[in-house]
Design a protein around this motif. Structure first.
Motif, PDB file in Angstrom:
ATOM      1  N   MET A 147       0.815  -1.189  -0.177  1.00  0.00           N
ATOM      2  CA  MET A 147      -0.074   0.333   0.002  1.00  0.00           C
ATOM      3  C   MET A 147       0.896   1.302  -0.037  1.00  0.00           C
ATOM      4  SD  MET A 147      -2.678   1.540   3.101  1.00  0.00           S
ATOM      5  CE  MET A 147      -3.968   0.186   2.718  1.00  0.00           C
ATOM      6  N   TYR A 148       0.667   2.172  -0.902  1.00  0.00           N
ATOM      7  CA  TYR A 148       1.295   3.410  -0.954  1.00  0.00           C
ATOM      8  C   TYR A 148       0.645   4.404  -0.282  1.00  0.00           C
ATOM      9  CZ  TYR A 148       5.410   2.494  -3.974  1.00  0.00           C
ATOM     10  OH  TYR A 148       6.633   2.235  -4.418  1.00  0.00           O
ATOM     11  N   CYS A 184      -8.333   3.670   3.979  1.00  0.00           N
ATOM     12  CA  CYS A 184      -8.250   2.682   2.686  1.00  0.00           C
ATOM     13  C   CYS A 184      -8.472   1.501   2.938  1.00  0.00           C
ATOM     14  CB  CYS A 184      -6.803   2.729   2.222  1.00  0.00           C
ATOM     15  SG  CYS A 184      -6.556   2.004   0.545  1.00  0.00           S
ATOM     16  N   SER A 216      -0.571  11.432  -9.116  1.00  0.00           N
ATOM     17  CA  SER A 216      -0.721   9.936  -8.364  1.00  0.00           C
ATOM     18  C   SER A 216      -2.131   9.524  -8.643  1.00  0.00           C
ATOM     19  CB  SER A 216      -0.240   9.955  -7.115  1.00  0.00           C
ATOM     20  OG  SER A 216      -1.229  10.510  -6.204  1.00  0.00           O
ATOM     21  N   LEU A 217      -3.117  10.695  -8.525  1.00  0.00           N
ATOM     22  CA  LEU A 217      -4.630  10.336  -8.391  1.00  0.00           C
ATOM     23  C   LEU A 217      -5.055   9.708  -9.799  1.00  0.00           C
ATOM     24  CD1 LEU A 217      -5.871  13.276  -6.610  1.00  0.00           C
ATOM     25  CD2 LEU A 217      -5.031  11.296  -5.610  1.00  0.00           C
ATOM     26  N   ASP A 243      -4.023   6.994 -10.845  1.00  0.00           N
ATOM     27  CA  ASP A 243      -3.866   5.594 -10.504  1.00  0.00           C
ATOM     28  C   ASP A 243      -4.961   4.929 -10.075  1.00  0.00           C
ATOM     29  OD1 ASP A 243      -1.135   5.279 -11.635  1.00  0.00           O
ATOM     30  OD2 ASP A 243      -0.615   4.134 -10.227  1.00  0.00           O
ATOM     31  N   LYS A 294      -8.374   4.070  -7.404  1.00  0.00           N
ATOM     32  CA  LYS A 294      -8.559   3.027  -6.326  1.00  0.00           C
ATOM     33  C   LYS A 294      -7.591   3.635  -5.112  1.00  0.00           C
ATOM     34  CE  LYS A 294      -8.768  -1.564  -6.742  1.00  0.00           C
ATOM     35  NZ  LYS A 294      -8.652  -2.748  -7.156  1.00  0.00           N
ATOM     36  N   TYR A 295      -8.238   4.744  -4.560  1.00  0.00           N
ATOM     37  CA  TYR A 295      -7.498   5.613  -3.374  1.00  0.00           C
ATOM     38  C   TYR A 295      -8.423   6.121  -2.550  1.00  0.00           C
ATOM     39  CZ  TYR A 295      -8.547   9.462  -6.524  1.00  0.00           C
ATOM     40  OH  TYR A 295      -8.918  10.618  -7.158  1.00  0.00           O
ATOM     41  N   VAL A 345      -3.145  10.599   0.499  1.00  0.00           N
ATOM     42  CA  VAL A 345      -3.764   9.793  -0.255  1.00  0.00           C
ATOM     43  C   VAL A 345      -3.193   8.439  -0.050  1.00  0.00           C
ATOM     44  CG1 VAL A 345      -2.388  10.225  -2.605  1.00  0.00           C
ATOM     45  CG2 VAL A 345      -4.628   9.087  -2.646  1.00  0.00           C
ATOM     46  N   ALA A 346      -3.980   7.469   0.157  1.00  0.00           N
ATOM     47  CA  ALA A 346      -3.772   6.129   0.225  1.00  0.00           C
ATOM     48  C   ALA A 346      -4.341   5.259  -0.971  1.00  0.00           C
ATOM     49  CB  ALA A 346      -3.993   5.513   1.580  1.00  0.00           C
ATOM     50  N   PHE A 347      -3.208   4.351  -1.389  1.00  0.00           N
ATOM     51  CA  PHE A 347      -3.749   3.560  -2.605  1.00  0.00           C
ATOM     52  C   PHE A 347      -4.156   2.273  -2.225  1.00  0.00           C
ATOM     53  CE2 PHE A 347      -1.784   7.254  -4.294  1.00  0.00           C
ATOM     54  CZ  PHE A 347      -2.609   7.308  -5.348  1.00  0.00           C
TER      55      PHE A 347
END
Length: 102
Positions: A3-4, A27, A60-61, A63, A65-66, A81-83
């Protein structure tokens, strides 16, 4: 899988650990039924926390599913933000700086 969690570089250092903790929990709660989340929870549970500037944050947004986090003590602005965990992220994630205290 990992998880980033990306934290904006202008967030006060003392707030980052709590924001990261909230990000991972938010998340998980949002995506607890997602197959990738289920696999991650039942495996190594790896997280990567990075410090990003505004441009990196916005890019990054793309990508998907965050979950976005805001902070009430900072006028409800977006701070992190957490992915959803996955095996592969886009190339940009390889260049984000790891978060470290100033």
């Amino acid at each position: 899988m990992k998880m980033y969690i990306l934290i904006k570089d202008d967030v006060p250092t003392k707030m980052a650990p709590v924001i990261a903790a909230h990000a991972s929990l938010a998340c998980y709660k949002k995506y607890k039924d997602d197959p990738d989340m289920i696999e991650w929870v039942n495996s190594i549970f790896k997280k990567v926390v990075c410090k990003v500037d505004e441009k990196e944050f916005q890019n990054s947004l793309k990508d998907g599913k965050y979950v976005l986090l805001t902070e009430s003590s900072l006028d409800n602005r977006e701070v992190a933000v957490a992915f959803v965990p996955r095996v592969e992220f886009t190339k940009q994630f390889r260049f984000f700086k790891m978060w470290a205290p100033d």
